[in-house]
Design a protein around this motif. Structure first.
Motif, mmCIF file in Angstrom:
data_model
loop_
_atom_site.group_PDB
_atom_site.id
_atom_site.type_symbol
_atom_site.label_atom_id
_atom_site.label_comp_id
_atom_site.label_asym_id
_atom_site.label_seq_id
_atom_site.Cartn_x
_atom_site.Cartn_y
_atom_site.Cartn_z
ATOM 1 N N PRO A 188 0.782 -1.238 0.000
ATOM 2 C CA PRO A 188 0.000 0.000 0.000
ATOM 3 C C PRO A 188 0.813 1.287 0.000
ATOM 4 C CG PRO A 188 -0.986 -1.585 1.492
ATOM 5 C CD PRO A 188 0.325 -2.166 1.050
ATOM 6 N N ASP A 212 -8.116 0.650 3.883
ATOM 7 C CA ASP A 212 -8.998 0.656 2.712
ATOM 8 C C ASP A 212 -8.331 0.013 1.495
ATOM 9 O OD1 ASP A 212 -7.127 2.652 2.513
ATOM 10 O OD2 ASP A 212 -8.473 4.118 1.596
ATOM 11 N N TRP A 213 -7.335 -0.848 1.751
ATOM 12 C CA TRP A 213 -6.629 -1.554 0.689
ATOM 13 C C TRP A 213 -6.963 -3.043 0.742
ATOM 14 C CZ3 TRP A 213 -3.026 0.788 -2.720
ATOM 15 C CH2 TRP A 213 -2.750 2.134 -2.451
ATOM 16 N N LYS A 232 -6.566 -0.072 -3.894
ATOM 17 C CA LYS A 232 -7.609 0.407 -2.991
ATOM 18 C C LYS A 232 -8.915 -0.314 -3.311
ATOM 19 C CE LYS A 232 -6.112 4.842 -1.277
ATOM 20 N NZ LYS A 232 -6.536 6.226 -0.974
ATOM 21 N N ARG A 233 -9.657 -0.615 -2.261
ATOM 22 C CA ARG A 233 -10.920 -1.340 -2.447
ATOM 23 C C ARG A 233 -11.850 -0.580 -3.384
ATOM 24 N NH1 ARG A 233 -15.001 -3.019 -3.627
ATOM 25 N NH2 ARG A 233 -16.463 -4.414 -2.555
ATOM 26 N N SER A 234 -11.819 0.722 -3.322
ATOM 27 C CA SER A 234 -12.709 1.539 -4.148
ATOM 28 C C SER A 234 -12.377 1.455 -5.635
ATOM 29 C CB SER A 234 -12.644 2.997 -3.690
ATOM 30 O OG SER A 234 -11.314 3.486 -3.766
ATOM 31 N N GLU A 235 -11.176 0.972 -5.982
ATOM 32 C CA GLU A 235 -10.795 0.857 -7.388
ATOM 33 C C GLU A 235 -11.402 -0.377 -8.052
ATOM 34 O OE1 GLU A 235 -6.593 2.275 -8.428
ATOM 35 O OE2 GLU A 235 -6.351 1.567 -6.365
#
Length: 448
Positions: A188, A212-213, A232-235
């Protein structure tokens, strides 16, 4: 020759006692003095002198002779006792300087070389909280460590001085999708992504989380890639079978090398959809380099499905029967199905987001709870995340659980059990009931 003789010469010839000095009169005089006390003082002084002389003599004897009660004598050396000396032991091993001892904050592999895109698997694995010795400075983000007598390279990011830090969490694997093209990092805190580009539709299996990774595994088709991959989880996008481009061939499905030329794909080989052709035909390529053609309905999304997932899946002929049922939704089409078959229909319909077919499979006899269809669909629309949770649940179960049918009269239970053991709490159940016409239907709220 006459010599002159001095006066003292004649006196010497007369002798030293020419006159008496200790006469009777002198003796009487001494006695008188003694009786009067003068002689007493002389005697007492003599006693003091004699006592002092005795003390000096005693001190001399003690000092020079040293009697036994004062210890060994000095005038004769004592014999040396026969003393056995303890064996000389080796000095204890030197402890490593505290500055060289670190702790691992999450499970990770120790690699043979400090390479970003290594093809070599880890030499060994280090576990959270393990104490390791750091040997030398970091090299390309890696550092050489020694643990339990073995050496290997780990990402320096994994090392901490806090023995209690456990910030990287190993999780039960689950799948996500690459939505938009992205590059990954090896940890990260890497400044810039060192990984290559992943394209939309690629399936990744999350194995670890950090804040959040997420760290994931993926399938590569040209060469293995053993390094860690973090984004990142959001990606990443939520799991959706309809958008996945990687998976496996449905058991019993046909593969063609050219137009209607049958081919044989290695068992359990991973495939990805290379190109969509006319109708429902897709060109595929396998991890082993095979290229061929399949029907889309014979494609099973998720390349991480184990061989044990086969009893979750419909065969190609069962898929065609399901499609016929989804068109008419007549219970008579279910009459010959066993509880496990109906369960497979239910899961497949949910994966296709076919709410009408899912609702048609529920038990509708009097006395059984079931909301009307409008209420059912309204509830689904009010909670869009419910579909995501449902799809994620089924995929998670298919990757690590087996299913078995158990029938007890008009009740049936599909027992969902972890493949690798687990605790009794991990076992789940899916309930079905036989209706008045003798057809197996799904009970409302079937998961137990």
């Amino acid at each position: 020759m006459n010599e002159h003789k001095p006066d003292w010469y004649d006196r010497m010839k007369q002798g030293p006692f020419r006159e008496r000095t200790f006469t009777d009169e002198r003796m009487d005089d001494i006695l008188r003095q003694a009786r009067s006390g003068t002689a007493g003082r002389l005697v007492k002084g003599w006693h003091y002198a004699a006592g002092f002389a005795a003390v000096l003599i005693l001190f001399f004897v003690i000092y020079t002779q040293q009697p036994a009660w004062f210890g060994s004598q000095t005038n004769a050396p004592a014999a040396s006792p026969d003393v056995t000396l303890p064996p000389v032991s080796e000095p204890p091993p030197t402890e490593e300087p505290e500055s060289q001892v670190y702790y691992v904050k999450g499970e990770t592999g120790a690699y043979p070389a400090p390479e970003y895109h290594t093809m070599e698997p880890p030499a060994f694995t280090v576990m959270p909280g393990m104490a390791v010795k750091k040997k030398g400075a970091a090299e390309s983000g890696f550092v050489l460590i020694e643990a339990d007598g073995r050496e290997g390279y780990v990402y320096e990011w994994y090392l901490t001085k806090d023995a209690g830090e456990r910030t990287v969490q190993t999780v039960e694997p689950y799948v996500l999708l690459v939505g938009e093209p992205l590059k990954f990092r090896m940890h990260p805190e890497e400044a810039e992504p060192s990984g290559f580009t992943l394209h939309a539709g690629k399936v990744v299996k999350v194995t670890k989380e950090y804040e959040d990774w997420v760290c994931f595994d993926m399938i590569t088709y040209d060469q293995p890639y053993e390094g860690e991959k973090w984004v990142k989880r959001s990606e990443l996008a939520a799991w959706d079978p309809a958008k996945a481009t990687e998976g496996k061939l449905r058991p019993g499905a046909d593969v063609y090398e050219g137009k209607m030329i049958p081919a044989e794909l290695p068992a359990d080989d991973v495939i990805y959809l290379k190109e969509k052709l006319e109708g429902q035909t897709y060109q595929i390529q396998s991890a082993g380099g095979f290229t061929g053609f399949i029907l889309y309905q014979d494609f099973v999304p998720n390349p991480f499905l184990p061989a044990t997932a086969s009893n979750w899946l419909l065969t190609p002929s069962e898929v065609r029967e399901f499609e016929a049922y989804s068109q008419i939704k007549d219970d008579e089409q279910l009459r010959l199905l066993k509880p496990l078959d109906v369960f497979q229909y239910y899961v497949y319909a949910q994966e296709l987001n076919d709410a009408e077919t899912v609702y048609a499979l529920y038990m509708k006899d009097d006395g059984y709870e079931l909301p009307d269809y409008e209420t059912y669909t309204n509830d689904l629309s009010r909670d869009p995340a419910e579909r995501e949770r449902t799809l994620q649940l089924w995929e998670k179960l298919k990757m690590g659980y087996s299913v078995k049918e158990e029938i007890d009269g008009d009740e049936a239970l599909i027992r969902i059990t972890p493949v690798n053991g687990g605790s009794p709490e991990d076992t789940k159940g899916f309930r079905l009931v036989r209706n008045a016409d003798g057809i197996w239907k799904v009970a409302w709220m079937p998961m137990q």
